[in-house]
Scaffold this motif. Structure first.
Motif, PDB file in Angstrom:
ATOM      1  N   PRO A 409       0.803  -1.228   0.000  1.00 14.01           N
ATOM      2  CA  PRO A 409       0.000   0.000   0.000  1.00 14.01           C
ATOM      3  C   PRO A 409       0.834   1.274   0.000  1.00 14.01           C
ATOM      4  CG  PRO A 409      -1.023  -1.597   1.442  1.00 14.01           C
ATOM      5  CD  PRO A 409       0.302  -2.184   1.019  1.00 14.01           C
ATOM      6  N   GLU A 410       2.124   1.155   0.344  1.00 15.26           N
ATOM      7  CA  GLU A 410       3.023   2.306   0.240  1.00 15.26           C
ATOM      8  C   GLU A 410       3.961   2.194  -0.949  1.00 15.26           C
ATOM      9  OE1 GLU A 410       4.912   4.024   3.534  1.00 15.26           O
ATOM     10  OE2 GLU A 410       3.147   3.922   4.833  1.00 15.26           O
ATOM     11  N   GLY A 411       3.668   1.276  -1.875  1.00 14.37           N
ATOM     12  CA  GLY A 411       4.444   1.187  -3.103  1.00 14.37           C
ATOM     13  C   GLY A 411       5.568   0.176  -3.047  1.00 14.37           C
ATOM     14  N   GLN A 412       6.257   0.038  -4.174  1.00  7.13           N
ATOM     15  CA  GLN A 412       7.416  -0.844  -4.295  1.00  7.13           C
ATOM     16  C   GLN A 412       8.661   0.030  -4.267  1.00  7.13           C
ATOM     17  OE1 GLN A 412       7.644  -3.111  -7.919  1.00  7.13           O
ATOM     18  NE2 GLN A 412       9.277  -4.441  -7.165  1.00  7.13           N
ATOM     19  N   ARG A 413       9.543  -0.187  -3.287  1.00  4.86           N
ATOM     20  CA  ARG A 413      10.620   0.768  -3.039  1.00  4.86           C
ATOM     21  C   ARG A 413      12.025   0.162  -3.023  1.00  4.86           C
ATOM     22  NH1 ARG A 413       8.643   5.484  -0.335  1.00  4.86           N
ATOM     23  NH2 ARG A 413       6.370   5.531  -0.333  1.00  4.86           N
ATOM     24  N   ILE A 414      12.160  -1.052  -2.555  1.00  5.71           N
ATOM     25  CA  ILE A 414      13.496  -1.623  -2.380  1.00  5.71           C
ATOM     26  C   ILE A 414      14.092  -2.016  -3.732  1.00  5.71           C
ATOM     27  CG2 ILE A 414      14.813  -3.540  -1.391  1.00  5.71           C
ATOM     28  CD1 ILE A 414      12.823  -3.482   0.958  1.00  5.71           C
ATOM     29  N   GLU A 415      15.303  -1.528  -3.990  1.00 12.05           N
ATOM     30  CA  GLU A 415      15.986  -1.774  -5.259  1.00 12.05           C
ATOM     31  C   GLU A 415      17.126  -2.788  -5.137  1.00 12.05           C
ATOM     32  OE1 GLU A 415      15.795   2.384  -7.618  1.00 12.05           O
ATOM     33  OE2 GLU A 415      16.815   2.484  -5.675  1.00 12.05           O
ATOM     34  N   LYS A 416      17.730  -2.855  -3.950  1.00 14.11           N
ATOM     35  CA  LYS A 416      18.860  -3.760  -3.779  1.00 14.11           C
ATOM     36  C   LYS A 416      19.039  -4.074  -2.300  1.00 14.11           C
ATOM     37  CE  LYS A 416      23.584  -4.393  -5.544  1.00 14.11           C
ATOM     38  NZ  LYS A 416      24.705  -3.739  -6.280  1.00 14.11           N
ATOM     39  N   PHE A 417      19.345  -5.352  -2.015  1.00 11.03           N
ATOM     40  CA  PHE A 417      19.561  -5.778  -0.627  1.00 11.03           C
ATOM     41  C   PHE A 417      20.478  -6.986  -0.616  1.00 11.03           C
ATOM     42  CE2 PHE A 417      16.230  -8.541  -2.088  1.00 11.03           C
ATOM     43  CZ  PHE A 417      16.430  -9.745  -1.413  1.00 11.03           C
ATOM     44  N   HIS A 418      21.013  -7.302   0.533  1.00  9.68           N
ATOM     45  CA  HIS A 418      21.693  -8.579   0.696  1.00  9.68           C
ATOM     46  C   HIS A 418      21.431  -9.117   2.101  1.00  9.68           C
ATOM     47  CE1 HIS A 418      25.066  -5.805   1.955  1.00  9.68           C
ATOM     48  NE2 HIS A 418      25.151  -6.689   2.937  1.00  9.68           N
ATOM     49  N   LEU A 419      21.632 -10.427   2.253  1.00 13.45           N
ATOM     50  CA  LEU A 419      21.390 -11.104   3.520  1.00 13.45           C
ATOM     51  C   LEU A 419      22.714 -11.568   4.117  1.00 13.45           C
ATOM     52  CD1 LEU A 419      18.342 -13.314   2.426  1.00 13.45           C
ATOM     53  CD2 LEU A 419      18.279 -11.077   3.557  1.00 13.45           C
ATOM     54  N   GLU A 420      22.801 -11.481   5.430  1.00 19.78           N
ATOM     55  CA  GLU A 420      24.017 -11.890   6.150  1.00 19.78           C
ATOM     56  C   GLU A 420      23.639 -12.825   7.296  1.00 19.78           C
ATOM     57  OE1 GLU A 420      26.331  -7.579   5.598  1.00 19.78           O
ATOM     58  OE2 GLU A 420      25.354  -8.094   7.491  1.00 19.78           O
ATOM     59  N   TRP A 421      24.561 -13.716   7.636  1.00 20.01           N
ATOM     60  CA  TRP A 421      24.385 -14.527   8.835  1.00 20.01           C
ATOM     61  C   TRP A 421      25.597 -14.359   9.732  1.00 20.01           C
ATOM     62  CZ3 TRP A 421      27.232 -19.099  10.173  1.00 20.01           C
ATOM     63  CH2 TRP A 421      28.175 -19.502   9.206  1.00 20.01           C
ATOM     64  N   PHE A 422      25.382 -14.511  11.042  1.00 20.04           N
ATOM     65  CA  PHE A 422      26.452 -14.308  12.009  1.00 20.04           C
ATOM     66  C   PHE A 422      27.074 -15.655  12.347  1.00 20.04           C
ATOM     67  CE2 PHE A 422      28.113 -13.285  16.320  1.00 20.04           C
ATOM     68  CZ  PHE A 422      28.926 -12.219  15.948  1.00 20.04           C
ATOM     69  N   ASP A 423      28.369 -15.774  12.104  1.00 22.18           N
ATOM     70  CA  ASP A 423      29.050 -17.056  12.308  1.00 22.18           C
ATOM     71  C   ASP A 423      29.639 -17.207  13.703  1.00 22.18           C
ATOM     72  OD1 ASP A 423      31.306 -15.453  12.348  1.00 22.18           O
ATOM     73  OD2 ASP A 423      32.202 -16.302  10.529  1.00 22.18           O
ATOM     74  N   GLY A 424      29.300 -16.284  14.600  1.00 24.01           N
ATOM     75  CA  GLY A 424      29.838 -16.307  15.962  1.00 24.01           C
ATOM     76  C   GLY A 424      30.894 -15.256  16.174  1.00 24.01           C
ATOM     77  N   GLU A 425      31.496 -14.787  15.081  1.00 23.79           N
ATOM     78  CA  GLU A 425      32.529 -13.759  15.178  1.00 23.79           C
ATOM     79  C   GLU A 425      32.245 -12.571  14.266  1.00 23.79           C
ATOM     80  OE1 GLU A 425      36.320 -15.485  14.429  1.00 23.79           O
ATOM     81  OE2 GLU A 425      36.250 -16.829  16.173  1.00 23.79           O
ATOM     82  N   LYS A 426      31.727 -12.841  13.078  1.00 20.66           N
ATOM     83  CA  LYS A 426      31.482 -11.749  12.142  1.00 20.66           C
ATOM     84  C   LYS A 426      30.290 -12.096  11.241  1.00 20.66           C
ATOM     85  CE  LYS A 426      34.967 -13.561   8.958  1.00 20.66           C
ATOM     86  NZ  LYS A 426      36.205 -13.260   8.209  1.00 20.66           N
ATOM     87  N   TRP A 427      29.826 -11.053  10.527  1.00 23.39           N
ATOM     88  CA  TRP A 427      28.710 -11.223   9.605  1.00 23.39           C
ATOM     89  C   TRP A 427      29.218 -11.679   8.241  1.00 23.39           C
ATOM     90  CZ3 TRP A 427      23.813 -11.197  11.212  1.00 23.39           C
ATOM     91  CH2 TRP A 427      23.521 -10.575  12.423  1.00 23.39           C
ATOM     92  N   GLN A 428      28.522 -12.688   7.689  1.00 21.19           N
ATOM     93  CA  GLN A 428      28.889 -13.249   6.400  1.00 21.19           C
ATOM     94  C   GLN A 428      27.731 -13.052   5.412  1.00 21.19           C
ATOM     95  OE1 GLN A 428      31.802 -14.672   5.774  1.00 21.19           O
ATOM     96  NE2 GLN A 428      32.597 -15.620   7.652  1.00 21.19           N
ATOM     97  N   THR A 429      28.030 -12.480   4.252  1.00 18.16           N
ATOM     98  CA  THR A 429      26.997 -12.321   3.223  1.00 18.16           C
ATOM     99  C   THR A 429      26.764 -13.660   2.519  1.00 18.16           C
ATOM    100  OG1 THR A 429      27.568 -10.002   2.836  1.00 18.16           O
ATOM    101  CG2 THR A 429      26.367 -11.151   1.074  1.00 18.16           C
ATOM    102  N   PHE A 430      25.494 -14.054   2.399  1.00 18.92           N
ATOM    103  CA  PHE A 430      25.195 -15.328   1.743  1.00 18.92           C
ATOM    104  C   PHE A 430      24.143 -15.202   0.643  1.00 18.92           C
ATOM    105  CE2 PHE A 430      22.168 -15.044   5.214  1.00 18.92           C
ATOM    106  CZ  PHE A 430      20.980 -15.534   4.689  1.00 18.92           C
ATOM    107  N   TYR A 431      23.561 -14.017   0.471  1.00 18.58           N
ATOM    108  CA  TYR A 431      22.556 -13.853  -0.587  1.00 18.58           C
ATOM    109  C   TYR A 431      22.512 -12.392  -1.004  1.00 18.58           C
ATOM    110  CZ  TYR A 431      18.125 -14.140  -3.139  1.00 18.58           C
ATOM    111  OH  TYR A 431      17.175 -14.098  -4.114  1.00 18.58           O
TER     112      TYR A 431
END
Length: 484
Positions: A409-431
């Motif tokens: 209802p507020e439109g389509q806005r997101i153009e780019k994103f990525h997903l990260e998981w925390f491995d216990g020490e740092k964030w890792q991009t996986f998607y």
């Protein structure tokens, strides 16, 4: 003149478009004299006496659709051959001239009733091209004829969720091309079925550009207004022959809504995509295709790419000469529903704690994306185009799917994103992904984690997220009993 990013961000769906998008997955039923002549396109010269299904059961069709998880059905009430599956007052080329039900049958009624009884929505396909009607090509006379038939369908079968037009347009018996009065068609639909979307050759829903299930990597619902107009232009100017459909202007292009496209557009509209394909190679039933039904794996992939790619999925099931969905198709639909049910049964992020880098207010805090309510959502203040959200899963979890949704209802806005998981020490991009829109199903190799982060790196004015659900789709498969 170009469209600004803020202008594009403010374009939102109508209530009918939003309701249609939420249906997600629905069935197409192609059934007419072609089923009995073993053809894909009829000539209009077929005798109604050919139409004689001996075991027709509309409830069986609807049950097969429902078993796969479909929420609606569209029936081909009249294909290009002009044969009507209802007893139209305006032609004898219909079921009333057939031996089926001793000429007293109304298949549109039977399918409509079966849908409503099963809790599914009902829609109609009606071809403007009529190869039987003698006045076709005499534009004024035929448009009156077609409007009369359309009126019968719009007023006689309860509420419709969709009126589906294709763009087929050939010469009439007089050698002239018919000029369809689209505006009159649309006006009649809006008058009698104001909640129904008008699809493909219509202003509400856009054809994806192919019939093979191809989906774009980036599917925008906000596109140049010219795409709407071009559907009508092509239908009236491009003659279709054999089994070849016209390539509608722009429909086959990969980029329909990026900032580069906005820079060249004068006006943009909400015109979302539908992906249509058949469970078999053909649209109508052919006995020699009984062994060519798409596999469960193919159908799952189609579902995830279409519904999970900001489109809807329209899957065709052609009844056979008995008037039944063939056993192979029926089994495959049941398998599909069971498989999807297992894969998306348990959302491990339901009710999870969420921390957002920024939010507009408590009303739009991060926890809104895991509360299971479609009416709530997270968003930052206007002008903040980059942000992140962290989801705590409450302990280590195996996962291989994440489903994200924007608040449309507020439109389509997101153009780019990525997903990260925390491995216990740092964030890792996986998607890494682009648009989200109504729904984005992110598929990836299994990982085990207790914390996830959604990094939104590009958006229009400000992003919104209404849902984040997390799944381990192999869990149910893994724990199924060994059947030997």
């Amino acid at each position: 003149m170009s469209v600004s990013v803020i202008e594009a961000a403010l374009v939102a769906p109508s209530s009918r478009q939003l309701a249609w998008q939420e249906i997600e997955f629905y069935g197409f039923i192609h059934f007419t004299v072609n089923t009995f002549t073993d053809r894909e396109w009829g000539t209009g010269e077929e005798s109604p006496l050919l139409f004689h299904p001996t075991e027709l059961d509309a409830a069986q069709w609807v049950a097969a659709c429902k078993s796969a998880g479909m929420k609606a059905v569209i029936l081909t009430c009249k294909h290009h051959d002009g044969f009507c599956l209802w007893p139209s007052e305006w032609t004898d080329h219909s079921v009333k001239s057939s031996p089926w039900r001793s000429g007293e049958g109304d298949l549109v009624r039977e399918v409509s009733d079966a849908c409503h009884e099963a809790g599914l929505k009902f829609g109609i396909y009606v071809s403007p091209w009529d190869r039987h009607e003698r006045c076709y090509g005499d534009s004024e006379r035929y448009n009156t004829f077609f409007l009369n038939q359309l009126h019968e369908l719009l007023t006689g079968y309860g509420e419709l969720f969709c009126v589906w037009f294709d763009g087929a347009c050939g010469e009439g018996p007089n050698g002239k091309r018919q000029v369809y009065d689209w505006d009159a068609y649309y006006s009649l639909i809006r008058k009698h079925q104001p909640h129904a979307v008008i699809s493909v050759c219509g202003p509400d829903v856009r054809w994806c550009g192919n019939e093979a299930g191809h989906t774009r990597k980036v599917e925008w619902s906000v596109v140049p207004a010219t795409l709407q107009d071009n559907e009508k232009i092509q239908a009236n100017s491009q003659q279709l022959e054999g089994d070849e459909f016209s390539k509608r202007i722009g429909s086959d292009e990969e980029d329909l809504g990026s900032r580069q496209v906005l820079a060249k557009a004068e006006r943009v509209v909400w015109y979302p995509a539908e992906v249509n394909t058949s469970i078999r190679p053909g649209w109508f039933y052919h006995e020699n295709e009984d062994a060519s039904v798409k596999s469960t794996e193919e159908l799952v992939d189609l579902y995830e790419r279409t519904v999970g790619g900001n489109s809807t999925f329209l899957l065709n099931l052609p009844p056979d000469r008995r008037g039944l969905i063939h056993e192979n198709d029926e089994q495959r639909m049941r398998e599909l529903g069971e498989r999807l049910g297992r894969m998306y049964r348990t959302n491990t992020a339901a009710g999870s704690r969420v921390v957002a880098s920024v939010c507009k207010s408590d009303e739009h805090e991060g926890a809104r994306i895991t509360d299971g309510l479609k009416e709530t959502y997270w968003r930052p203040s206007a002008g903040i185009e980059q942000a992140w959200l962290e989801v705590e899963l409450g302990g280590k979890q195996m996962i291989d799917r994440i489903v994200l949704k924007e608040y449309l209802p507020e439109g389509q806005r997101i153009e780019k994103f990525h997903l990260e998981w925390f491995d216990g020490e740092k964030w890792q991009t996986f998607y890494e992904g682009n648009v989200i829109g109504y729904k984005k199903i992110c598929r990836f190799e299994p990982i085990e984690t207790e914390r996830l982060r959604i990094q939104i790196t590009e958006s229009r004015w400000y992003p919104t997220v209404s849902e984040c659900s997390v799944y381990w789709t192999q869990m149910e498969e893994k724990h199924e009993p060994d059947r030997g």
